[in-house]
Design an enzyme around this catalytic site. Structure first.
Site, PDB file in Angstrom:
ATOM      1  N   ASP A  24      54.163  63.674  12.459  1.00 13.68           N
ATOM      2  CA  ASP A  24      55.350  62.832  12.653  1.00 13.68           C
ATOM      3  C   ASP A  24      55.430  62.321  14.092  1.00 13.68           C
ATOM      4  O   ASP A  24      54.986  62.987  15.024  1.00 13.68           O
ATOM      5  CB  ASP A  24      56.604  63.656  12.308  1.00 13.68           C
ATOM      6  CG  ASP A  24      57.823  62.771  12.108  1.00 13.68           C
ATOM      7  OD1 ASP A  24      57.655  61.537  11.915  1.00 13.68           O
ATOM      8  OD2 ASP A  24      58.952  63.293  12.146  1.00 13.68           O
ATOM      9  N   ARG A  28      57.890  56.453  17.012  1.00 14.12           N
ATOM     10  CA  ARG A  28      58.568  56.655  18.306  1.00 14.12           C
ATOM     11  C   ARG A  28      57.572  56.574  19.456  1.00 14.12           C
ATOM     12  O   ARG A  28      57.861  56.026  20.503  1.00 14.12           O
ATOM     13  CB  ARG A  28      59.296  58.005  18.304  1.00 14.12           C
ATOM     14  CG  ARG A  28      60.675  57.921  17.662  1.00 14.12           C
ATOM     15  CD  ARG A  28      61.195  59.265  17.321  1.00 14.12           C
ATOM     16  NE  ARG A  28      60.496  59.830  16.175  1.00 14.12           N
ATOM     17  CZ  ARG A  28      60.471  61.116  15.883  1.00 14.12           C
ATOM     18  NH1 ARG A  28      61.085  61.972  16.665  1.00 14.12           N
ATOM     19  NH2 ARG A  28      59.825  61.542  14.816  1.00 14.12           N
ATOM     20  N   HIS A  41      50.552  54.064  14.290  1.00 22.15           N
ATOM     21  CA  HIS A  41      49.801  54.678  13.183  1.00 22.15           C
ATOM     22  C   HIS A  41      48.295  54.689  13.485  1.00 22.15           C
ATOM     23  O   HIS A  41      47.588  55.622  13.128  1.00 22.15           O
ATOM     24  CB  HIS A  41      50.089  53.948  11.873  1.00 22.15           C
ATOM     25  CG  HIS A  41      51.503  54.140  11.393  1.00 22.15           C
ATOM     26  ND1 HIS A  41      52.118  55.370  11.370  1.00 22.15           N
ATOM     27  CD2 HIS A  41      52.425  53.255  10.919  1.00 22.15           C
ATOM     28  CE1 HIS A  41      53.356  55.237  10.898  1.00 22.15           C
ATOM     29  NE2 HIS A  41      53.569  53.966  10.638  1.00 22.15           N
ATOM     30  N   GLU A  71      58.141  59.570  -0.571  1.00 20.00           N
ATOM     31  CA  GLU A  71      59.306  58.786  -0.138  1.00 20.00           C
ATOM     32  C   GLU A  71      58.921  57.633   0.801  1.00 20.00           C
ATOM     33  O   GLU A  71      59.729  56.724   1.039  1.00 20.00           O
ATOM     34  CB  GLU A  71      60.315  59.701   0.585  1.00 20.00           C
ATOM     35  CG  GLU A  71      60.993  60.727  -0.319  1.00 20.00           C
ATOM     36  CD  GLU A  71      60.093  61.905  -0.705  1.00 20.00           C
ATOM     37  OE1 GLU A  71      59.176  62.234   0.064  1.00 20.00           O
ATOM     38  OE2 GLU A  71      60.307  62.479  -1.788  1.00 20.00           O
ATOM     39  N   LEU A 135      34.234  72.565   6.369  1.00 19.76           N
ATOM     40  CA  LEU A 135      35.699  72.409   6.435  1.00 19.76           C
ATOM     41  C   LEU A 135      36.149  71.698   5.169  1.00 19.76           C
ATOM     42  O   LEU A 135      35.539  70.713   4.767  1.00 19.76           O
ATOM     43  CB  LEU A 135      36.077  71.548   7.657  1.00 19.76           C
ATOM     44  CG  LEU A 135      37.542  71.131   7.785  1.00 19.76           C
ATOM     45  CD1 LEU A 135      38.410  72.312   8.213  1.00 19.76           C
ATOM     46  CD2 LEU A 135      37.714  70.001   8.794  1.00 19.76           C
TER      47      LEU A 135
HETATM   48  C1  FPP Z   1      54.947  59.693  10.449  1.00 20.19           C
HETATM   49  O1  FPP Z   1      55.349  59.080  11.661  1.00 20.19           O
HETATM   50  C2  FPP Z   1      53.620  59.233  10.086  1.00 20.19           C
HETATM   51  C3  FPP Z   1      53.288  58.600   8.924  1.00 20.19           C
HETATM   52  C4  FPP Z   1      54.270  58.319   7.859  1.00 20.19           C
HETATM   53  C5  FPP Z   1      51.926  58.118   8.670  1.00 20.19           C
HETATM   54  C6  FPP Z   1      50.818  59.086   9.045  1.00 20.19           C
HETATM   55  C7  FPP Z   1      49.567  58.316   9.160  1.00 20.19           C
HETATM   56  C8  FPP Z   1      48.636  58.505  10.111  1.00 20.19           C
HETATM   57  C9  FPP Z   1      48.699  59.593  11.114  1.00 20.19           C
HETATM   58  C10 FPP Z   1      47.472  57.577  10.229  1.00 20.19           C
HETATM   59  C11 FPP Z   1      46.426  57.666   9.185  1.00 20.19           C
HETATM   60  C12 FPP Z   1      45.928  59.023   8.924  1.00 20.19           C
HETATM   61  C13 FPP Z   1      44.800  59.271   8.231  1.00 20.19           C
HETATM   62  C14 FPP Z   1      44.521  60.674   7.843  1.00 20.19           C
HETATM   63  C15 FPP Z   1      43.845  58.211   7.846  1.00 20.19           C
HETATM   64  P1  FPP Z   1      56.600  58.113  11.641  1.00 20.19           P
HETATM   65  O2  FPP Z   1      56.122  56.734  11.354  1.00 20.19           O
HETATM   66  O3  FPP Z   1      57.614  58.626  10.671  1.00 20.19           O
HETATM   67  O4  FPP Z   1      57.120  58.238  13.111  1.00 20.19           O
HETATM   68  P2  FPP Z   1      58.641  58.107  13.594  1.00 20.19           P
HETATM   69  O5  FPP Z   1      59.388  59.269  13.001  1.00 20.19           O
HETATM   70  O6  FPP Z   1      58.521  58.199  15.080  1.00 20.19           O
HETATM   71  O7  FPP Z   1      59.139  56.775  13.132  1.00 20.19           O
END
Ligand code: FPP
Length: 254
Positions: A24, A28, A41, A71, A135
């Site tokens: 997460d 931000r 991302h 969600e 792994l």
């Molecule tokens: C949460 O941060 C993150 C996600 C919903 C997406 C996770 C995706 C990645 C880390 C990239 C791709 C990964 C792989 C394994 C290919 P958020 O967007 O909710 O952050 P925020 O709370 O600061 O808005």
């Protein structure tokens, strides 16, 4: 040791056998730098690659990354499209190195709403990495703990209806084997970055006895030092699984 050799519950307090991560804080992290959420991302994907390599080096046999929740479809369409495109791109780009490093990758979650392109690359990566034994890497995508428990119940209901399973045979082990992560053992350590202290419908069944580690660090900044700190924190935990401390570490006689 091969990844199939682990017991379902590990009493090893020093090194987690399975780490699960709620990645997460990408948005931000980007906002704080005047960047777009998409750039957050992309840096999140860099951090995902980093934790895979750190886990390999640390000899951790199982790693599960929460990439997209059930969600997350409710996010703006452009962000969802960007994330889906990023999954395709990263899977295509990382396949050779996954094979070379003996990493077995599985995508766990509901695939019904994925594009044909994404489903095709997932199938290809899963097939071509199936023999990896350094792994086991699970990417949870369109995953939710409630979805997982529901699909397991549906699977067993079908088996009962087909006469392949008796209702009396359904115990915790049978239920567990119907869950999406099976046969990977439950996570010993759940890490959540980004400052929130909640599980957000991640591995609800599997985290019953996981140690929960929350850090304010946003996911793209989760580096080697942060990883080592989480492992060090885990090593200090006393895992009792409902038993007393004396049962876990009996006092020396005499
Ligand atoms: C949460 O941060 C993150 C996600 C919903 C997406 C996770 C995706 C990645 C880390 C990239 C791709 C990964 C792989 C394994 C290919 P958020 O967007 O909710 O952050 P925020 O709370 O600061 O808005």
């Amino acid at each position: 040791m091969g990844i199939a050799d682990d017991s379902a519950v590990s009493l090893n307090q020093n090194r987690p056998q399975h780490i699960a991560v709620v990645m997460d804080g990408n948005g931000r992290w980007a906002q704080e730098r005047g960047l777009s959420r998409g750039e957050g991302h992309q840096q999140g994907a860099v951090a995902a690659k980093r934790i895979v390599e750190l886990s390999l080096r640390a000899g951790i046999p199982h790693l599960t990354l929460f990439a997209f929740s059930s969600e997350n479809w409710q996010r703006p369409e452009a962000e969802v499209e960007l994330l889906m495109a990023l999954f395709v791109q990263r899977l295509e780009a990382e396949l050779p190195s996954l094979i070379e490093q003996q990493i077995r990758l599985r995508v766990v979650g509901n695939r019904a709403n994925f594009s044909n392109e994404l489903i095709a690359i997932i199938n290809r990566v899963e097939t071509e990495t199936a023999h990896g034994d350094a792994l086991s890497l699970q990417i949870a995508a369109d995953y939710g703990g409630r979805w997982d428990i529901t699909q397991a119940a549906r699977l067993m209901a079908r088996q009962v209806a087909a006469g392949e399973l008796q209702p009396e045979q359904i115990d915790e082990a049978v239920f567990q084997s119907a869950l999406a992560l099976s046969p990977v053992p439950d996570p010993d350590l759940l890490i959540r970055t980004g400052g929130e202290c909640r599980i957000s419908n991640f591995l609800l069944w599997q985290c019953a006895y996981s140690e929960l580690y929350f850090t304010d660090i946003c996911w793209p900044d989760f580096d080697e030092q942060a990883f080592n700190e989480s492992i060090g924190w885990y090593a200090q935990r006393s895992r009792r699984f409902g038993r007393t401390q004396e049962q876990i570490t009996p006092r020396q006689a005499g």
